[in-house]
Design an enzyme around this catalytic site. Structure first.
Site, PDB file in Angstrom:
ATOM      1  N   HIS A  61       2.115   2.223  -8.177  1.00  0.00           N
ATOM      2  CA  HIS A  61       0.813   1.823  -7.656  1.00  0.00           C
ATOM      3  C   HIS A  61      -0.007   1.232  -8.806  1.00  0.00           C
ATOM      4  CE1 HIS A  61       0.983   4.566  -3.852  1.00  0.00           C
ATOM      5  NE2 HIS A  61       1.644   3.434  -3.707  1.00  0.00           N
ATOM      6  N   ASP A  63      -2.965   1.326 -10.022  1.00  0.00           N
ATOM      7  CA  ASP A  63      -3.809   2.087 -10.939  1.00  0.00           C
ATOM      8  C   ASP A  63      -3.005   2.859 -11.977  1.00  0.00           C
ATOM      9  OD1 ASP A  63      -3.111   3.499  -8.492  1.00  0.00           O
ATOM     10  OD2 ASP A  63      -4.321   5.174  -9.203  1.00  0.00           O
TER      11      ASP A  63
END
Length: 307
Positions: A61, A63
């Site tokens: 992901h 982030d």
């Protein structure tokens, strides 16, 4: 062993918290866990330096990985020639390679991408290992356990010198490393003056995950557990739907595993200024030390026996 929290926010950064990143100085070995956007700036801001040879990615992901291209580009600008190993969940090597080369260039130094499944050893260091553990998220994911080897037992100098009459010197070193010696006409065995092996330190980083038995098992007696705590308990349904954990659930994992200290991370932006609430909810079920680190906080991981 020193842990520096580079980024403690959830999926969205705030003015106070960057996206996920954690730096470990293991006796001069520099290890980076996750690399969200802006991680390289956090490394400069908090003085960790860039001498990283291993990057451990929990999942892909944004982030947790969007800082990788910029960090590698900075390495290039600094004329790096040393290789770096990027450890990533099984099945994601191609995606990591595409991320690194998204701007049409390749690093001038070697980049090794190492895919991992739960139980695989990512790094076999000097007297420690880093291995992958099973986590449960919305995509391929792993967590990581850094576990030190057992240390030598304590050397009983008083007994060696006063009871056995062995003067300080090379014989002490020989006994301490496990070799018998000859003294005053008899063989002195190491166990006469050396205590049982002492445990090393254990550090666990989950990345994003639901609370799981696998994490509890992997975290047994850990000295520091850094666990996903994205939500407060009143959003438990949201945590389950997004495959994250609440602070209370993280606290229960810590309690079940018998860890010494729990750090709550990946904090949703909705709790800006309210992190005491998360620590309190975890503390309802975990009676050890629990804290919500700010970006830049350093934490020394002490030996279990305090020495």
């Amino acid at each position: 062993m020193r842990v520096t929290f580079l980024g403690t926010s959830g999926a969205v950064p705030t003015t106070q918290r960057n996206t996920s990143g954690l730096f470990v100085n293991k006796d001069g070995d520099y290890l980076l866990f996750d690399c969200g956007e802006g991680t390289q700036r956090q490394m400069m801001r908090f003085g960790t330096g860039f001498s990283v040879d291993h990057l451990f990615v929990t999942h892909l992901h944004g982030d947790h990985v969007l800082g990788i291209p910029g960090l590698l580009q900075t390495f290039d600008f600094n004329d790096r020639d040393a290789p770096i190993a990027i450890h990533t969940p099984a099945g994601t090597r191609g995606n990591v390679r595409q991320l690194i080369e998204a701007n049409g260039t390749k690093p001038s130094f070697p980049v090794r991408i190492n895919e991992l499944s739960a139980g695989d050893v990512a790094l076999d260091g000097e007297e420690y290992t880093v291995r992958a553990i099973a986590t449960t998220h919305r995509c391929a994911s792993v967590g990581y356990v850094l576990a030190e080897d057992d240390r030598k037992g304590r050397f009983d100098r008083e007994k060696a010198e006063e009871e056995l009459g062995i003067p300080p010197g090379p014989k002490y070193s020989k006994l301490h490393r496990g070799d018998p010696i000859e003294h005053d006409g008899r063989t002195v065995q190491p166990e006469e003056v050396v205590g049982p092996p002492r445990p090393g330190r254990t550090f666990v980083y989950t990345g994003d995950t639901r609370p799981t038995d696998a994490v509890v098992e992997a975290s047994a007696d850990a000295d520091l557990l850094v666990h996903d705590a994205t939500f407060a308990q009143d959003r438990a349904d949201r945590a389950q739907a997004t495959a994250h954990s609440t602070a209370r659930e993280a606290g229960q994992v810590a309690a079940d595993a018998g860890v010494r200290a729990l750090a709550l991370t990946h904090i949703s932006t909705r709790y800006a200024g309210q992190t005491d609430r998360l620590a309190a909810e975890a503390g309802e079920v975990f009676d050890g030390e629990v804290f919500v680190p700010e970006d830049g906080r350093e934490r020394e991981v002490a030996f279990p026996d305090g020495e």
